[in-house]
Motif scaffolding. Structure first.
Motif, PDB file in Angstrom:
ATOM      1  N   ALA A  19      -6.521  -6.379 -10.626  1.00 10.80           N
ATOM      2  CA  ALA A  19      -5.657  -5.475 -10.426  1.00 10.80           C
ATOM      3  C   ALA A  19      -5.597  -4.242 -11.466  1.00 10.80           C
ATOM      4  CB  ALA A  19      -4.208  -5.973 -10.629  1.00 10.80           C
ATOM      5  N   ILE A  20      -5.690  -3.216 -10.849  1.00 12.39           N
ATOM      6  CA  ILE A  20      -5.628  -1.994 -11.838  1.00 12.39           C
ATOM      7  C   ILE A  20      -4.319  -1.224 -11.939  1.00 12.39           C
ATOM      8  CG2 ILE A  20      -8.461  -1.994 -11.740  1.00 12.39           C
ATOM      9  CD1 ILE A  20      -7.945   0.726 -10.239  1.00 12.39           C
ATOM     10  N   GLY A  21      -3.517  -1.354 -10.855  1.00 15.41           N
ATOM     11  CA  GLY A  21      -2.413  -0.622 -11.006  1.00 15.41           C
ATOM     12  C   GLY A  21      -1.308  -1.106  -9.877  1.00 15.41           C
ATOM     13  N   ASP A  22      -0.369  -0.128  -9.512  1.00 16.64           N
ATOM     14  CA  ASP A  22       0.594  -0.630  -8.618  1.00 16.64           C
ATOM     15  C   ASP A  22       1.110   0.750  -8.071  1.00 16.64           C
ATOM     16  OD1 ASP A  22       3.184   0.592 -10.069  1.00 16.64           O
ATOM     17  OD2 ASP A  22       2.396  -0.976 -11.664  1.00 16.64           O
ATOM     18  N   ASP A  23       2.071   0.563  -6.902  1.00 16.52           N
ATOM     19  CA  ASP A  23       2.640   1.645  -6.353  1.00 16.52           C
ATOM     20  C   ASP A  23       4.110   1.978  -6.759  1.00 16.52           C
ATOM     21  OD1 ASP A  23       4.457  -0.601  -5.458  1.00 16.52           O
ATOM     22  OD2 ASP A  23       3.896  -0.388  -3.203  1.00 16.52           O
ATOM     23  N   GLU A  24       4.377   1.488  -8.085  1.00 18.39           N
ATOM     24  CA  GLU A  24       5.808   1.712  -8.737  1.00 18.39           C
ATOM     25  C   GLU A  24       6.737   1.028  -7.903  1.00 18.39           C
ATOM     26  OE1 GLU A  24       6.094   5.698  -9.877  1.00 18.39           O
ATOM     27  OE2 GLU A  24       5.156   5.256 -11.715  1.00 18.39           O
ATOM     28  N   GLY A  25       6.263  -0.020  -7.048  1.00 16.47           N
ATOM     29  CA  GLY A  25       7.321  -0.776  -6.226  1.00 16.47           C
ATOM     30  C   GLY A  25       6.834  -2.332  -6.490  1.00 16.47           C
ATOM     31  N   SER A  26       6.542  -2.829  -5.268  1.00 15.72           N
ATOM     32  CA  SER A  26       6.408  -4.279  -5.425  1.00 15.72           C
ATOM     33  C   SER A  26       4.991  -4.806  -4.935  1.00 15.72           C
ATOM     34  CB  SER A  26       7.346  -4.989  -4.351  1.00 15.72           C
ATOM     35  OG  SER A  26       7.129  -4.536  -3.172  1.00 15.72           O
ATOM     36  N   SER A  27       4.166  -3.605  -5.067  1.00 15.59           N
ATOM     37  CA  SER A  27       2.677  -4.145  -4.788  1.00 15.59           C
ATOM     38  C   SER A  27       1.619  -3.521  -5.596  1.00 15.59           C
ATOM     39  CB  SER A  27       2.419  -3.518  -3.309  1.00 15.59           C
ATOM     40  OG  SER A  27       3.221  -3.666  -2.379  1.00 15.59           O
ATOM     41  N   ALA A  28       0.433  -4.292  -5.965  1.00 12.69           N
ATOM     42  CA  ALA A  28      -0.371  -4.135  -6.781  1.00 12.69           C
ATOM     43  C   ALA A  28      -1.735  -3.531  -6.250  1.00 12.69           C
ATOM     44  CB  ALA A  28      -0.891  -5.514  -7.377  1.00 12.69           C
ATOM     45  N   LEU A  29      -2.352  -2.685  -6.966  1.00 14.49           N
ATOM     46  CA  LEU A  29      -3.602  -2.087  -6.287  1.00 14.49           C
ATOM     47  C   LEU A  29      -4.641  -2.740  -6.957  1.00 14.49           C
ATOM     48  CD1 LEU A  29      -4.700   0.263  -4.503  1.00 14.49           C
ATOM     49  CD2 LEU A  29      -4.717   1.619  -6.576  1.00 14.49           C
ATOM     50  N   ILE A  30      -5.500  -3.532  -6.309  1.00 14.50           N
ATOM     51  CA  ILE A  30      -6.340  -4.565  -6.644  1.00 14.50           C
ATOM     52  C   ILE A  30      -7.701  -4.214  -6.042  1.00 14.50           C
ATOM     53  CG2 ILE A  30      -6.844  -6.782  -6.987  1.00 14.50           C
ATOM     54  CD1 ILE A  30      -3.903  -7.454  -5.961  1.00 14.50           C
ATOM     55  N   TYR A  31      -8.734  -4.432  -7.263  1.00 15.16           N
ATOM     56  CA  TYR A  31     -10.239  -4.602  -6.681  1.00 15.16           C
ATOM     57  C   TYR A  31     -10.382  -5.769  -6.146  1.00 15.16           C
ATOM     58  CZ  TYR A  31     -11.744  -0.187  -9.026  1.00 15.16           C
ATOM     59  OH  TYR A  31     -11.707   1.434  -9.188  1.00 15.16           O
ATOM     60  N   VAL A  32     -10.814  -5.921  -5.001  1.00 12.45           N
ATOM     61  CA  VAL A  32     -11.059  -7.423  -4.434  1.00 12.45           C
ATOM     62  C   VAL A  32     -12.573  -7.267  -3.838  1.00 12.45           C
ATOM     63  CG1 VAL A  32     -10.373  -8.802  -2.704  1.00 12.45           C
ATOM     64  CG2 VAL A  32      -8.727  -7.582  -4.013  1.00 12.45           C
ATOM     65  N   LEU A  33     -13.368  -8.332  -4.011  1.00 14.05           N
ATOM     66  CA  LEU A  33     -14.538  -8.653  -3.467  1.00 14.05           C
ATOM     67  C   LEU A  33     -14.347  -9.328  -2.071  1.00 14.05           C
ATOM     68  CD1 LEU A  33     -17.402  -8.159  -3.461  1.00 14.05           C
ATOM     69  CD2 LEU A  33     -17.657 -10.440  -4.737  1.00 14.05           C
TER      70      LEU A  33
END
Length: 144
Positions: free
Chosen positions: A88-102
């Motif tokens: 995970a490298i970030g979020d939507d300033e809410g309840s979700s994460a922005l994630i690098y996934v293979l």
């Protein structure tokens, strides 16, 4: 701040805030812990600053954490235990994460709720951070 990614922001995106950069020690520690090879565009960005807040269409925001934030959030939310080869490298300033996934032998950035980290329920956002910030890929996924 002069950075190729930041100098070429998509027309729907505006940088509204950021904090001081990650230290070389923080980046080294993050790279040693991450189960994936962390992409160069992200690493380059966090040498310029951290906790970047990008506003989309003057509405929603998403944030890109620095190395220390990544270490804390990946551990706190058990990202690797739930998603395996992910970071995970970030979020939507809410309840979700922005994630690098293979996933299916291909790495990309996905959005996933912090409370429900299931590989079957993650939403593809873009192939890279550069694609989001400069090409506008996945912005409609990030707008809430």
């Amino acid at each position: 701040m002069n950075h190729q990614l930041l100098d070429n922001l998509h027309s729907r995106i505006r940088l509204v805030n950021f904090a001081p950069s990650s230290s070389p020690e923080e980046i080294k520690k993050m790279k040693s812990v991450s189960p994936i090879e962390i992409p160069d565009d992200y690493l380059s960005l966090i040498t310029m600053g951290t906790n970047f807040e990008f506003q989309i269409d003057q509405k929603s925001c998403f944030r890109i954490w620095g190395a220390e934030g990544c270490l804390e959030m990946n551990e706190a939310y058990h990202i690797q235990e739930n998603l395996g080869d992910a970071w995970a490298i970030g979020d939507d300033e809410g309840s979700s994460a922005l994630i690098y996934v293979l996933k299916n032998d291909e790495r990309g950035l996905y959005l996933s709720g912090f409370g429900w980290l299931d590989p079957e329920d993650i939403t593809f956002t873009a192939r890279s951070l550069t694609d989001i910030v400069t090409l506008g890929a996945g912005l409609d996924v990030l707008v809430y």
